[in-house]
Motif scaffolding. Structure first.
Motif, PDB file in Angstrom:
ATOM      1  N   ASP A 101       0.823  -1.209   0.000  1.00 28.66           N
ATOM      2  CA  ASP A 101       0.000   0.000   0.000  1.00 28.66           C
ATOM      3  C   ASP A 101       0.859   1.262   0.000  1.00 28.66           C
ATOM      4  O   ASP A 101       0.533   2.243  -0.675  1.00 28.66           O
ATOM      5  CB  ASP A 101      -0.945   0.002   1.200  1.00 28.66           C
ATOM      6  CG  ASP A 101      -2.067  -1.015   1.061  1.00 28.66           C
ATOM      7  OD1 ASP A 101      -2.280  -1.551  -0.060  1.00 28.66           O
ATOM      8  OD2 ASP A 101      -2.743  -1.276   2.065  1.00 28.66           O
ATOM      9  N   THR A 102       1.954   1.240   0.728  1.00 33.04           N
ATOM     10  CA  THR A 102       2.867   2.394   0.750  1.00 33.04           C
ATOM     11  C   THR A 102       3.416   2.666  -0.644  1.00 33.04           C
ATOM     12  O   THR A 102       3.455   3.824  -1.092  1.00 33.04           O
ATOM     13  CB  THR A 102       4.025   2.152   1.744  1.00 33.04           C
ATOM     14  OG1 THR A 102       3.486   2.022   3.059  1.00 33.04           O
ATOM     15  CG2 THR A 102       5.037   3.286   1.709  1.00 33.04           C
ATOM     16  N   LYS A 103       3.816   1.607  -1.342  1.00 36.01           N
ATOM     17  CA  LYS A 103       4.360   1.779  -2.700  1.00 36.01           C
ATOM     18  C   LYS A 103       3.287   2.284  -3.653  1.00 36.01           C
ATOM     19  O   LYS A 103       3.534   3.204  -4.440  1.00 36.01           O
ATOM     20  CB  LYS A 103       4.952   0.459  -3.202  1.00 36.01           C
ATOM     21  CG  LYS A 103       6.218   0.032  -2.469  1.00 36.01           C
ATOM     22  CD  LYS A 103       6.783  -1.248  -3.024  1.00 36.01           C
ATOM     23  CE  LYS A 103       6.186  -2.438  -2.340  1.00 36.01           C
ATOM     24  NZ  LYS A 103       6.848  -3.717  -2.690  1.00 36.01           N
ATOM     25  N   LEU A 104       2.100   1.701  -3.594  1.00 35.43           N
ATOM     26  CA  LEU A 104       1.024   2.118  -4.497  1.00 35.43           C
ATOM     27  C   LEU A 104       0.633   3.570  -4.240  1.00 35.43           C
ATOM     28  O   LEU A 104       0.399   4.337  -5.191  1.00 35.43           O
ATOM     29  CB  LEU A 104      -0.190   1.202  -4.346  1.00 35.43           C
ATOM     30  CG  LEU A 104       0.004  -0.250  -4.810  1.00 35.43           C
ATOM     31  CD1 LEU A 104      -1.241  -1.065  -4.511  1.00 35.43           C
ATOM     32  CD2 LEU A 104       0.367  -0.317  -6.280  1.00 35.43           C
ATOM     33  N   ASP A 105       0.558   3.963  -2.966  1.00 35.14           N
ATOM     34  CA  ASP A 105       0.219   5.350  -2.628  1.00 35.14           C
ATOM     35  C   ASP A 105       1.305   6.312  -3.101  1.00 35.14           C
ATOM     36  O   ASP A 105       1.001   7.369  -3.662  1.00 35.14           O
ATOM     37  CB  ASP A 105       0.006   5.509  -1.120  1.00 35.14           C
ATOM     38  CG  ASP A 105      -1.287   4.868  -0.634  1.00 35.14           C
ATOM     39  OD1 ASP A 105      -2.199   4.645  -1.461  1.00 35.14           O
ATOM     40  OD2 ASP A 105      -1.377   4.578   0.574  1.00 35.14           O
ATOM     41  N   ALA A 106       2.568   5.947  -2.877  1.00 28.68           N
ATOM     42  CA  ALA A 106       3.680   6.825  -3.262  1.00 28.68           C
ATOM     43  C   ALA A 106       3.716   7.063  -4.769  1.00 28.68           C
ATOM     44  O   ALA A 106       4.131   8.131  -5.226  1.00 28.68           O
ATOM     45  CB  ALA A 106       5.010   6.232  -2.792  1.00 28.68           C
ATOM     46  N   LEU A 107       3.275   6.076  -5.535  1.00 23.13           N
ATOM     47  CA  LEU A 107       3.277   6.194  -7.000  1.00 23.13           C
ATOM     48  C   LEU A 107       1.956   6.731  -7.557  1.00 23.13           C
ATOM     49  O   LEU A 107       1.816   6.913  -8.761  1.00 23.13           O
ATOM     50  CB  LEU A 107       3.572   4.828  -7.633  1.00 23.13           C
ATOM     51  CG  LEU A 107       4.971   4.297  -7.391  1.00 23.13           C
ATOM     52  CD1 LEU A 107       5.055   2.824  -7.780  1.00 23.13           C
ATOM     53  CD2 LEU A 107       5.996   5.118  -8.166  1.00 23.13           C
ATOM     54  N   GLY A 108       0.978   6.943  -6.677  1.00 24.41           N
ATOM     55  CA  GLY A 108      -0.314   7.428  -7.134  1.00 24.41           C
ATOM     56  C   GLY A 108      -1.110   6.371  -7.881  1.00 24.41           C
ATOM     57  O   GLY A 108      -1.927   6.694  -8.748  1.00 24.41           O
ATOM     58  N   LEU A 109      -0.903   5.098  -7.549  1.00 23.44           N
ATOM     59  CA  LEU A 109      -1.557   4.009  -8.269  1.00 23.44           C
ATOM     60  C   LEU A 109      -2.713   3.379  -7.504  1.00 23.44           C
ATOM     61  O   LEU A 109      -3.501   2.633  -8.089  1.00 23.44           O
ATOM     62  CB  LEU A 109      -0.537   2.913  -8.616  1.00 23.44           C
ATOM     63  CG  LEU A 109       0.645   3.342  -9.475  1.00 23.44           C
ATOM     64  CD1 LEU A 109       1.577   2.167  -9.702  1.00 23.44           C
ATOM     65  CD2 LEU A 109       0.166   3.929 -10.790  1.00 23.44           C
ATOM     66  N   ALA A 110      -2.822   3.650  -6.230  1.00 20.87           N
ATOM     67  CA  ALA A 110      -3.827   2.981  -5.408  1.00 20.87           C
ATOM     68  C   ALA A 110      -5.232   3.159  -5.975  1.00 20.87           C
ATOM     69  O   ALA A 110      -6.033   2.221  -5.962  1.00 20.87           O
ATOM     70  CB  ALA A 110      -3.761   3.483  -3.972  1.00 20.87           C
ATOM     71  N   GLU A 111      -5.541   4.342  -6.465  1.00 24.21           N
ATOM     72  CA  GLU A 111      -6.882   4.608  -6.985  1.00 24.21           C
ATOM     73  C   GLU A 111      -7.062   4.139  -8.429  1.00 24.21           C
ATOM     74  O   GLU A 111      -8.181   4.076  -8.918  1.00 24.21           O
ATOM     75  CB  GLU A 111      -7.188   6.106  -6.884  1.00 24.21           C
ATOM     76  CG  GLU A 111      -7.134   6.648  -5.467  1.00 24.21           C
ATOM     77  CD  GLU A 111      -8.052   5.900  -4.512  1.00 24.21           C
ATOM     78  OE1 GLU A 111      -9.203   5.599  -4.885  1.00 24.21           O
ATOM     79  OE2 GLU A 111      -7.600   5.584  -3.390  1.00 24.21           O
ATOM     80  N   LEU A 112      -5.957   3.827  -9.107  1.00 25.95           N
ATOM     81  CA  LEU A 112      -6.046   3.406 -10.512  1.00 25.95           C
ATOM     82  C   LEU A 112      -6.434   1.945 -10.676  1.00 25.95           C
ATOM     83  O   LEU A 112      -7.183   1.602 -11.583  1.00 25.95           O
ATOM     84  CB  LEU A 112      -4.700   3.618 -11.222  1.00 25.95           C
ATOM     85  CG  LEU A 112      -4.349   5.005 -11.703  1.00 25.95           C
ATOM     86  CD1 LEU A 112      -2.998   4.985 -12.398  1.00 25.95           C
ATOM     87  CD2 LEU A 112      -5.410   5.538 -12.641  1.00 25.95           C
ATOM     88  N   VAL A 113      -5.890   1.094  -9.815  1.00 30.57           N
ATOM     89  CA  VAL A 113      -6.073  -0.342 -10.001  1.00 30.57           C
ATOM     90  C   VAL A 113      -7.361  -0.825  -9.342  1.00 30.57           C
ATOM     91  O   VAL A 113      -7.841  -0.228  -8.381  1.00 30.57           O
ATOM     92  CB  VAL A 113      -4.852  -1.147  -9.492  1.00 30.57           C
ATOM     93  CG1 VAL A 113      -3.597  -0.756 -10.262  1.00 30.57           C
ATOM     94  CG2 VAL A 113      -4.640  -0.973  -8.007  1.00 30.57           C
ATOM     95  N   ASP A 114      -7.894  -1.905  -9.874  1.00 29.54           N
ATOM     96  CA  ASP A 114      -9.142  -2.460  -9.353  1.00 29.54           C
ATOM     97  C   ASP A 114      -8.927  -3.310  -8.112  1.00 29.54           C
ATOM     98  O   ASP A 114      -9.831  -3.442  -7.292  1.00 29.54           O
ATOM     99  CB  ASP A 114      -9.817  -3.297 -10.447  1.00 29.54           C
ATOM    100  CG  ASP A 114     -10.180  -2.438 -11.643  1.00 29.54           C
ATOM    101  OD1 ASP A 114     -11.200  -1.743 -11.579  1.00 29.54           O
ATOM    102  OD2 ASP A 114      -9.411  -2.436 -12.624  1.00 29.54           O
ATOM    103  N   ALA A 115      -7.734  -3.899  -7.985  1.00 33.68           N
ATOM    104  CA  ALA A 115      -7.440  -4.748  -6.828  1.00 33.68           C
ATOM    105  C   ALA A 115      -5.931  -4.832  -6.636  1.00 33.68           C
ATOM    106  O   ALA A 115      -5.163  -4.687  -7.587  1.00 33.68           O
ATOM    107  CB  ALA A 115      -8.005  -6.151  -7.030  1.00 33.68           C
ATOM    108  N   SER A 116      -5.541  -5.074  -5.395  1.00 31.79           N
ATOM    109  CA  SER A 116      -4.130  -5.363  -5.110  1.00 31.79           C
ATOM    110  C   SER A 116      -4.107  -6.551  -4.160  1.00 31.79           C
ATOM    111  O   SER A 116      -4.877  -6.604  -3.199  1.00 31.79           O
ATOM    112  CB  SER A 116      -3.418  -4.150  -4.515  1.00 31.79           C
ATOM    113  OG  SER A 116      -3.979  -3.790  -3.282  1.00 31.79           O
ATOM    114  N   ILE A 117      -3.250  -7.491  -4.469  1.00 34.84           N
ATOM    115  CA  ILE A 117      -3.142  -8.719  -3.692  1.00 34.84           C
ATOM    116  C   ILE A 117      -1.773  -8.731  -3.024  1.00 34.84           C
ATOM    117  O   ILE A 117      -0.740  -8.654  -3.704  1.00 34.84           O
ATOM    118  CB  ILE A 117      -3.300  -9.969  -4.594  1.00 34.84           C
ATOM    119  CG1 ILE A 117      -4.546  -9.861  -5.488  1.00 34.84           C
ATOM    120  CG2 ILE A 117      -3.307 -11.234  -3.746  1.00 34.84           C
ATOM    121  CD1 ILE A 117      -5.852  -9.666  -4.770  1.00 34.84           C
TER     122      ILE A 117
END
Length: 196
Positions: A101-117
């Motif tokens: 989650d830290t990596k996805l947030d830092a890259l601005g990707l958390a809201e782009l993807v439908d799911a993260s496993i």
């Protein structure tokens, strides 16, 4: 998407060097991309320390740097954004949830993807197929209708075992992921045209 594996491997090598040892190339290759618990066991054996102590030291140091100086692989963010515009996307990572989650947030990707496993979401980490089977299920998709991108042998083994279509994009020194399709970069113009 990001060279976090390279940072994790560098941290491991620095840790080993501080303890006066190193891994032979075959062992290094075999643990790259694997779950942290296997890596920690291997390093603990190499330095002659309790695995719990080694794990705590390594993960504490890794967590202090995660989210800083993230270097997306060439073309990774552009490719992801292009795919998200036309198809649902899941990210499947052997990282713990907090680190992913830290990596996805830092890259601005958390809201782009439908799911993260993350590793906590599956029974067995890569190279087992669980991560990719769970990702496909989260998208409501048949794994055979999904396309995975991988840069490590461990990840490629997991994607193939899950029955995904796979493109390997090697980016980690010493890794030669096996896949029916291979690119040298995600900035490949043929890939961009195909996605469009």
């Amino acid at each position: 998407l990001v060279d976090t594996e390279g940072q994790w491997v560098a941290l491991q090598d620095e840790y080993l060097a501080r303890h006066g040892t190193a891994l032979d190339p075959a062992t290094r290759r075999s643990i790259t991309g694997r779950a942290a618990d296997l890596v920690v066991l291997t390093l603990a054996e190499a330095v002659g320390k309790d695995p719990h102590e080694v794990g705590a030291e390594l993960l504490a140091e890794h967590r202090t740097h995660i989210g800083q100086n993230l270097t997306p692989l060439p073309g990774a963010l552009e490719t992801l954004r292009a795919i998200v515009a036309v198809r649902p996307v899941a990210i499947a990572s052997n990282s713990p949830r907090d680190m992913l989650d830290t990596k996805l947030d830092a890259l601005g990707l958390a809201e782009l993807v439908d799911a993260s496993i993350a590793i906590e979401d599956v029974g067995a980490p890569k190279p087992a197929p669980d991560m990719y089977l769970t990702a496909a299920q989260s998208l409501g998709a048949d794994p055979a209708a999904c396309l995975g991108f991988e840069d490590s042998e461990t990840g490629a083994d997991a994607a193939r075992a899950a029955g995904l279509q796979l493109i390997a994009v090697p980016s980690i020194p010493g890794q030669d992921p096996h896949a029916p399709r291979r690119l040298t970069t995600l900035a490949d113009p043929v890939l961009a045209a195909w996605i469009a």
